[in-house]
Design a protein around this motif. Structure first.
Motif, PDB file in Angstrom:
ATOM      1  N   GLY A   1      48.552  15.302  27.845  1.00 55.41           N
ATOM      2  CA  GLY A   1      48.029  16.446  26.344  1.00 55.41           C
ATOM      3  C   GLY A   1      46.793  16.518  26.414  1.00 55.41           C
ATOM      4  N   VAL A   2      45.937  14.905  26.000  1.00 54.03           N
ATOM      5  CA  VAL A   2      44.793  14.273  25.713  1.00 54.03           C
ATOM      6  C   VAL A   2      43.620  15.142  27.530  1.00 54.03           C
ATOM      7  CG1 VAL A   2      43.060  12.580  25.674  1.00 54.03           C
ATOM      8  CG2 VAL A   2      45.658  12.696  24.780  1.00 54.03           C
ATOM      9  N   ILE A   3      44.582  14.962  28.402  1.00 57.01           N
ATOM     10  CA  ILE A   3      44.043  15.738  28.949  1.00 57.01           C
ATOM     11  C   ILE A   3      43.827  17.000  29.119  1.00 57.01           C
ATOM     12  CG2 ILE A   3      43.823  16.058  32.238  1.00 57.01           C
ATOM     13  CD1 ILE A   3      43.014  13.654  32.083  1.00 57.01           C
ATOM     14  N   GLU A   4      44.732  17.895  28.757  1.00 54.23           N
ATOM     15  CA  GLU A   4      44.962  18.981  28.136  1.00 54.23           C
ATOM     16  C   GLU A   4      44.056  19.627  28.023  1.00 54.23           C
ATOM     17  OE1 GLU A   4      48.811  20.052  27.634  1.00 54.23           O
ATOM     18  OE2 GLU A   4      49.000  21.971  29.280  1.00 54.23           O
ATOM     19  N   GLY A   5      43.797  19.067  27.006  1.00 53.44           N
ATOM     20  CA  GLY A   5      42.908  19.878  25.749  1.00 53.44           C
ATOM     21  C   GLY A   5      41.467  18.958  26.171  1.00 53.44           C
ATOM     22  N   SER A   6      40.902  18.220  26.848  1.00 55.43           N
ATOM     23  CA  SER A   6      39.876  18.787  27.093  1.00 55.43           C
ATOM     24  C   SER A   6      39.374  19.002  28.529  1.00 55.43           C
ATOM     25  CB  SER A   6      39.084  17.318  27.809  1.00 55.43           C
ATOM     26  OG  SER A   6      40.018  16.483  28.696  1.00 55.43           O
ATOM     27  N   LEU A   7      40.087  19.741  29.458  1.00 56.96           N
ATOM     28  CA  LEU A   7      40.286  19.967  30.232  1.00 56.96           C
ATOM     29  C   LEU A   7      39.833  22.084  30.237  1.00 56.96           C
ATOM     30  CD1 LEU A   7      42.172  18.882  33.610  1.00 56.96           C
ATOM     31  CD2 LEU A   7      40.149  19.474  33.527  1.00 56.96           C
ATOM     32  N   ALA A   8      41.188  22.241  28.948  1.00 56.60           N
ATOM     33  CA  ALA A   8      40.136  23.659  28.837  1.00 56.60           C
ATOM     34  C   ALA A   8      38.986  24.058  27.942  1.00 56.60           C
ATOM     35  CB  ALA A   8      41.862  23.935  27.516  1.00 56.60           C
ATOM     36  N   PRO A   9      38.987  23.820  27.147  1.00 58.32           N
ATOM     37  CA  PRO A   9      36.852  23.849  26.666  1.00 58.32           C
ATOM     38  C   PRO A   9      36.402  23.582  28.482  1.00 58.32           C
ATOM     39  CG  PRO A   9      37.623  21.776  25.958  1.00 58.32           C
ATOM     40  CD  PRO A   9      38.773  22.440  26.559  1.00 58.32           C
ATOM     41  N   PHE A  10      36.462  22.485  29.276  1.00 59.42           N
ATOM     42  CA  PHE A  10      35.573  22.608  30.518  1.00 59.42           C
ATOM     43  C   PHE A  10      36.086  23.787  30.963  1.00 59.42           C
ATOM     44  CE2 PHE A  10      35.489  21.732  34.752  1.00 59.42           C
ATOM     45  CZ  PHE A  10      34.417  21.037  34.770  1.00 59.42           C
ATOM     46  N   GLY A  11      37.222  24.376  31.517  1.00 55.92           N
ATOM     47  CA  GLY A  11      37.306  26.101  32.564  1.00 55.92           C
ATOM     48  C   GLY A  11      36.622  26.685  31.286  1.00 55.92           C
ATOM     49  N   GLU A  12      36.389  26.861  30.248  1.00 58.62           N
ATOM     50  CA  GLU A  12      35.825  27.904  29.849  1.00 58.62           C
ATOM     51  C   GLU A  12      34.365  27.639  29.339  1.00 58.62           C
ATOM     52  OE1 GLU A  12      36.943  28.994  24.977  1.00 58.62           O
ATOM     53  OE2 GLU A  12      38.959  28.285  25.264  1.00 58.62           O
ATOM     54  N   MET A  13      33.489  26.660  29.032  1.00 56.81           N
ATOM     55  CA  MET A  13      32.575  26.476  30.106  1.00 56.81           C
ATOM     56  C   MET A  13      32.047  26.829  31.015  1.00 56.81           C
ATOM     57  SD  MET A  13      32.143  22.659  27.358  1.00 56.81           S
ATOM     58  CE  MET A  13      30.878  21.882  28.569  1.00 56.81           C
ATOM     59  N   PHE A  14      33.203  26.336  31.774  1.00 58.28           N
ATOM     60  CA  PHE A  14      32.214  26.377  33.127  1.00 58.28           C
ATOM     61  C   PHE A  14      32.384  28.081  33.660  1.00 58.28           C
ATOM     62  CE2 PHE A  14      32.128  25.921  38.027  1.00 58.28           C
ATOM     63  CZ  PHE A  14      31.980  25.037  38.380  1.00 58.28           C
ATOM     64  N   GLN A  15      33.515  28.579  33.437  1.00 55.66           N
ATOM     65  CA  GLN A  15      33.990  29.813  33.931  1.00 55.66           C
ATOM     66  C   GLN A  15      32.565  30.843  33.033  1.00 55.66           C
ATOM     67  OE1 GLN A  15      37.250  31.127  34.422  1.00 55.66           O
ATOM     68  NE2 GLN A  15      35.955  33.190  35.178  1.00 55.66           N
ATOM     69  N   HIS A  16      32.148  30.672  31.662  1.00 58.63           N
ATOM     70  CA  HIS A  16      31.012  31.515  30.888  1.00 58.63           C
ATOM     71  C   HIS A  16      29.806  31.049  31.144  1.00 58.63           C
ATOM     72  CE1 HIS A  16      28.867  33.231  27.679  1.00 58.63           C
ATOM     73  NE2 HIS A  16      28.015  31.994  28.195  1.00 58.63           N
ATOM     74  N   ALA A  17      29.517  29.659  31.840  1.00 52.54           N
ATOM     75  CA  ALA A  17      27.759  29.670  33.045  1.00 52.54           C
ATOM     76  C   ALA A  17      27.490  29.412  34.382  1.00 52.54           C
ATOM     77  CB  ALA A  17      28.326  27.335  33.023  1.00 52.54           C
ATOM     78  N   PHE A  18      29.002  29.815  35.035  1.00 52.42           N
ATOM     79  CA  PHE A  18      29.121  30.168  36.375  1.00 52.42           C
ATOM     80  C   PHE A  18      30.009  31.690  36.905  1.00 52.42           C
ATOM     81  CE2 PHE A  18      28.833  25.290  36.160  1.00 52.42           C
ATOM     82  CZ  PHE A  18      27.390  25.672  35.902  1.00 52.42           C
ATOM     83  N   ASN A  19      30.152  32.080  35.877  1.00 53.19           N
ATOM     84  CA  ASN A  19      31.334  33.080  36.076  1.00 53.19           C
ATOM     85  C   ASN A  19      32.273  32.379  37.581  1.00 53.19           C
ATOM     86  OD1 ASN A  19      32.464  35.188  35.535  1.00 53.19           O
ATOM     87  ND2 ASN A  19      30.662  36.911  36.478  1.00 53.19           N
ATOM     88  N   MET A  20      32.654  31.510  37.831  1.00 52.67           N
ATOM     89  CA  MET A  20      33.997  31.464  38.651  1.00 52.67           C
ATOM     90  C   MET A  20      34.550  29.814  38.266  1.00 52.67           C
ATOM     91  SD  MET A  20      31.460  29.359  41.454  1.00 52.67           S
ATOM     92  CE  MET A  20      29.877  30.383  41.843  1.00 52.67           C
ATOM     93  N   GLN A  21      35.604  29.851  38.899  1.00 54.78           N
ATOM     94  CA  GLN A  21      36.876  28.372  38.517  1.00 54.78           C
ATOM     95  C   GLN A  21      35.602  27.274  38.610  1.00 54.78           C
ATOM     96  OE1 GLN A  21      40.875  29.895  38.934  1.00 54.78           O
ATOM     97  NE2 GLN A  21      40.682  28.276  37.030  1.00 54.78           N
ATOM     98  N   GLY A  22      36.063  26.207  37.593  1.00 54.28           N
ATOM     99  CA  GLY A  22      35.575  24.956  38.851  1.00 54.28           C
ATOM    100  C   GLY A  22      37.145  24.478  38.155  1.00 54.28           C
TER     101      GLY A  22
END
Lengths: 455, 93
Positions: free
Chosen positions: A56-77
């Motif tokens: 649960g903790v990991i999921e909580g930190s990976l979700a915003p990371f995915g969104e940030m990465f998507q917004h920043a580089f327009n691809m999946q990290g």
């Protein structure tokens, strides 16, 4: 009557209870006092729940990371971290994982008993993680429960016999004896590094002749190294995503850099929690497995975790880590340039596997072997996950994945078979590998007796 | 008294050393010692009276206080000797 049956099904499909029962079985088989059996069962039960909590903790930190990465580089990290992906997978495939692990350990003992490959895989967390990945991939084939567990378990038993075997020629060279094998999650990569070292380097020019500052040793502390690298990665991504996007969509007004650092810390905290849980689970199961295999397989060779080779070449450990990591960064740049999914170099796989690849490369090719071998290792563990993710079904793209080479080799092998020919191909493929091991044993024996007769 | 084995991630090698220490203690007939294993990050001096680490971690383990460094974590003879020494030192043998 139906009520009792339902309760039994509920017990069997609650992974935490199932794993606890496996531990109880193992302790019972060792004829431990009832007190120890109860304690072991409870610790395993709670350990599994701790792993789930860490997920649960990991999921909580990976979700915003995915969104940030998507917004920043327009691809999946994607962050390759075995602990993270295993914990996420266990919440859905926990029952199959537990059963495949149990059956896999039994098959490992059986295969070691009947073939000439006497390796007993004692690295419990690697077995657990491999069982988990096989459970995910086998589930994608929609096989029904019993064959899934049997075939999956056989695949695990085979993997746990073959991977130590392919690294053994080099492991022998490092430890200077044949009584221990390497049982870690990157044996394919280590063997490859040893193989490459033979051709590119000169083993007389060992890494151990270099005088190295020991300053990087603190990276052996995974909490420190994960927090540091994830902190850097999150901060870079946050800078590109921008304060406006983050404070409006993710952080609830908190400054974007502070938020990024906090999430990076959360990731490390999640890994820490998961490791604690895994430790609780394995504490009871591994000694049981060891005890049983020692009784059943004469002349067995224990396959142990990768740090067993570190003391043989401490400089190669550092060189291996650094060049593997550089390989990861070079790969990342290539991925960014080509616009595919981006695999962010994970410090844990690059440290433990890269370091071991360095020791193997040094054993056959000295400094140059260590550098070239672990650089190529670093490139492989960056690109392999891209091939592995599609075969993992709905778990393929959740911001994390398996990294080490043995997961890649096993997962891509099983996954591609499933893709091409479904269940039948998977079963045929696994049985073919078993037949190969038995064939090598029979053929090897014949050759041995012929040689004896000739003499 | 308490003994602990420590390695980088606290999963594999330290666990193996823990199991080996237990079997050495059995051999020596020493009872009443708790053995555990930890990762470098969680190990603190109060967790055990003696810590066993491999040579490559000797520097990182300084803060733990009473540390026994193993040249090879798979060498049972070395471990037997060093565990025995600890037991003798603590008047358990």
């Amino acid at each position: 009557m139906n009520g009792v049956l339902n309760i039994l099904i509920d017990i069997a499909s609650t992974p935490a209870i199932l794993v606890a029962l496996i531990a109880v079985l193992g302790l019972g088989l060792q004829k431990k006092p009832i007190f120890d059996v109860v304690r072991g069962g409870i610790k395993t039960f709670v350990g599994f729940l701790v792993v789930t909590a860490g997920a649960g903790v990991i999921e909580g930190s990976l979700a915003p990371f995915g969104e940030m990465f998507q917004h920043a580089f327009n691809m999946q990290g994607v962050v390759p971290n075995n602990e993270a992906i295993v914990a996420l997978a266990l919440t859905k495939y926990g029952t199959y994982t537990a059963l495949i692990m149990l059956v896999g350990m039994a098959f490992n003992i059986l295969i070691a008993r009947i073939t000439k490959f006497k390796y007993i895989y004692l690295t419990g967390h690697a077995t657990l993680y491999m069982a988990c990945m096989i459970a995910v991939i086998m589930s994608v084939t929609k096989m029904s429960a019993v064959p899934l567990v049997l075939v999956g378990g056989l695949a695990l038993g085979l993997a746990n016999t073959i991977f130590p075997a392919i690294a053994q020629p080099f492991t022998k060279q490092i430890t200077k004896n044949d009584s221990v094998a390497l049982g870690h999650t990157g044996n394919f990569g280590y063997a490859l590094s040893g193989f490459i070292g033979k051709y590119v380097g000169n083993k007389e020019k060992s890494t151990e002749d270099i005088n190295f500052p020991k300053g990087l040793a603190f990276l052996r502390d995974s909490t420190v190294s994960i927090t540091l690298t994830m902190g850097i990665v999150y901060t870079i991504v946050a800078l590109f995503a921008g304060n406006t996007f983050i404070s409006e969509n993710l952080s609830d007004g908190t400054n974007y850099i502070i938020y990024a650092l906090q999430q990076a810390g959360m990731f490390a905290a999640g890994v820490f929690v998961i490791l604690a849980g895994v430790r609780l689970i394995l504490a009871e199961i591994v000694p049981a497995f060891k005890g049983i295999s020692e009784k059943l397989v004469p002349n067995s060779i224990p396959a142990l975790d990768c740090p067993i080779v570190f003391p043989y070449a401490p400089n190669a450990v550092l060189i291996g880590f650094l060049t593997s990591f550089v390989g990861g960064i070079v790969s990342l740049l290539i991925m960014v340039a080509t616009g595919t999914t981006v695999i962010i170099p994970g410090v844990v796989p690059h440290f433990f596997c890269g370091a071991t690849a360095g020791v193997f490369g040094n054993a056959t090719g000295g400094v140059r072997g260590a550098v070239v071998g672990s650089f190529i290792h670093g490139v492989i563990i960056s690109f392999m996950p891209i091939l592995l993710m599609p075969v993992m079904g709905d778990l393929g793209f959740q911001g994390s994945t398996f990294s080490d080479t043995d997961y890649g080799v096993t997962g891509i092998f099983l996954g591609k078979l499933a893709d091409m020919g479904g269940q039948i191909a998977v079963v045929a493929g696994v049985l073919a590998v078993l037949a190969l091991l038995i064939g090598l044993t029979v053929f090897g024996k014949k050759k041995g007796t012929e040689a004896k007769e000739a003499a | 008294m308490r003994m602990a084995a420590v390695c980088g991630s606290g999963l594999g090698s330290s666990f193996m050393v823990e199991m080996n220490i237990n079997s050495v203690l059995n051999e020596l007939g020493v009872t009443g010692i708790e053995v555990a294993h930890y990762d470098m990050g969680s190990a603190t001096p109060d967790l055990a009276d003696v810590f066993f680490v491999a040579g490559d971690l000797a520097d990182s383990a300084q803060h733990l206080g009473n540390v026994v460094v193993l040249d090879s974590i798979i060498d049972m003879d070395e471990l037997r000797e060093k565990v025995r020494a600890v037991c003798v030192e603590n008047e358990l043998l």
